[in-house]
Write an enzyme that holds these catalytic residues in place. Structure first.
Site, PDB file in Angstrom:
ATOM      1  N   GLU A 184      39.760  39.774 -28.940  1.00  0.00           N
ATOM      2  CA  GLU A 184      39.735  41.121 -29.503  1.00  0.00           C
ATOM      3  C   GLU A 184      40.877  41.373 -30.493  1.00  0.00           C
ATOM      4  O   GLU A 184      40.884  42.396 -31.187  1.00  0.00           O
ATOM      5  CB  GLU A 184      39.783  42.152 -28.375  1.00  0.00           C
ATOM      6  CG  GLU A 184      38.495  42.189 -27.565  1.00  0.00           C
ATOM      7  CD  GLU A 184      38.506  43.218 -26.457  1.00  0.00           C
ATOM      8  OE1 GLU A 184      39.602  43.620 -26.043  1.00  0.00           O
ATOM      9  OE2 GLU A 184      37.415  43.606 -26.014  1.00  0.00           O
ATOM     10  N   GLU A 202      39.437  24.679 -11.683  1.00  0.00           N
ATOM     11  CA  GLU A 202      40.728  25.333 -11.479  1.00  0.00           C
ATOM     12  C   GLU A 202      41.667  24.516 -10.590  1.00  0.00           C
ATOM     13  O   GLU A 202      42.859  24.809 -10.503  1.00  0.00           O
ATOM     14  CB  GLU A 202      40.533  26.712 -10.867  1.00  0.00           C
ATOM     15  CG  GLU A 202      40.036  26.705  -9.433  1.00  0.00           C
ATOM     16  CD  GLU A 202      39.925  28.108  -8.867  1.00  0.00           C
ATOM     17  OE1 GLU A 202      40.686  28.414  -7.936  1.00  0.00           O
ATOM     18  OE2 GLU A 202      39.094  28.893  -9.371  1.00  0.00           O
TER      19      GLU A 202
END
Length: 311
Positions: A86, A117
């Protein structure tokens, strides 16, 4: 009956206030979740000082032409990628200035990547691949405070001379703390659904990320007052916003504001300096460069006051 084993991570513990949520009505579920969410902003506020230190570190990185890199897995990784993605339209930045890295790569944005992960070497490899070095800021995001992928990334980033920080919603172990120069720990307590860190922990993480990039961007001159003056007008909505900002600050009519923006090659900040100082685009750019990009140091007048609509 054996004594239940308590996970040291608060994000993995059961919430005593929601043990009967499976019998709740839709409205009761809304009320329970909303009641839990009220604690999030206080948890974030408790970390105001380390968040501010991280903003300062990111500002220093940006001014030196370096980067902010977010690193996370699952929801944490997605939130970092979201915040990074963004920045270009909001602040007119190069996409390489703020980078979001998620365990498992871009495919993991929409699909779970089993075990991604759990590999610290993969996190370290990402730091090598992105050529992290002194001057960069690497922010690890790990709701539980224990994600091996994030630990590996922070360890490698720190070894390469970068400033490292960690956002976690549970007290991290010493093995994680050792690799973070700054700890931001908004402890939000057990989730509505046990272990579902997309809830309160995710909300707290989003708030922290909002502060980090918005704060650092403001510090390097991406706003004039509270107006976004370095936005990239990539669609009709943003083009309209750019024109409205120029109209509001300069007092020009819409058509004149549009023409000024064309002369400024779409740069709102450049257009405002051109108008205020009655100079061309190159001179406006030079003045802004000399002022470290901060428009208030070039145009000392405050933005026009906020006009509150009459009800």
């Amino acid at each position: 009956m054996s004594t239940p084993t308590l996970d040291p991570r608060v994000t993995e513990r059961r919430n005593p206030r929601t043990v009967s949520i499976d019998l709740a009505s839709p409205l009761e579920i809304v009320d329970l979740i909303n009641a839990e969410d009220r604690a999030v902003t206080d948890a974030v506020a408790s970390q105001r000082e380390p968040i501010a230190r991280t903003i300062a570190a990111i500002e220093t990185a940006f001014r030196a032409g370096r980067r902010l890199l977010y690193v996370g897995a699952g929801t944490s990784g997605r939130l970092g990628v979201l915040d990074a993605s963004e920045c270009p339209p909001t602040f007119g930045t190069d996409p390489r200035m703020v980078v979001g890295i998620i365990a498992g790569g871009d495919h993991a944005l929409r699909n779970p990547i089993e075990g991604a992960e759990d590999d610290p070497s993969a996190g370290a490899a990402e730091m090598v691949q992105h050529d992290v070095t002194a001057g960069d800021v690497v922010v690890g995001i790990a709701a539980s405070g224990t994600t091996p992928f994030v630990r590996g990334a922070l360890e490698q980033a720190k070894a390469r001379g970068a400033t490292t920080a960690l956002v976690a919603c549970s007290e991290p172990p010493e093995t994680m703390k050792a690799h973070a120069d700054i700890l931001m720990l908004p402890i939000v307590g057990p989730e509505v659904l046990t272990g579902s860190t997309r809830l309160k922990a995710g909300t707290a993480t989003k708030l922290v990320c909002n502060m980090l990039t918005t704060g650092a961007m403001i510090r390097v001159g991406k706003s004039y007052g509270n107006l976004m003056v370095d936005l990239r007008a990539t669609n009709v909505k943003l083009q309209d916003r750019a024109e409205r900002i120029v109209c509001e600050v300069t007092g020009l009519a819409r058509e004149a504001a549009r023409l000024l923006l064309q002369q400024a090659e779409g740069g709102v900040k450049r257009a405002l300096v051109m108008h205020a100082l009655q100079v061309d685009a190159a001179t406006a750019d030079a003045r802004l460069h000399d002022a470290g990009g901060v428009i208030r140091k070039v145009v000392p007048d405050a933005p026009p006051p906020v006009i509150t609509p009459v009800a």
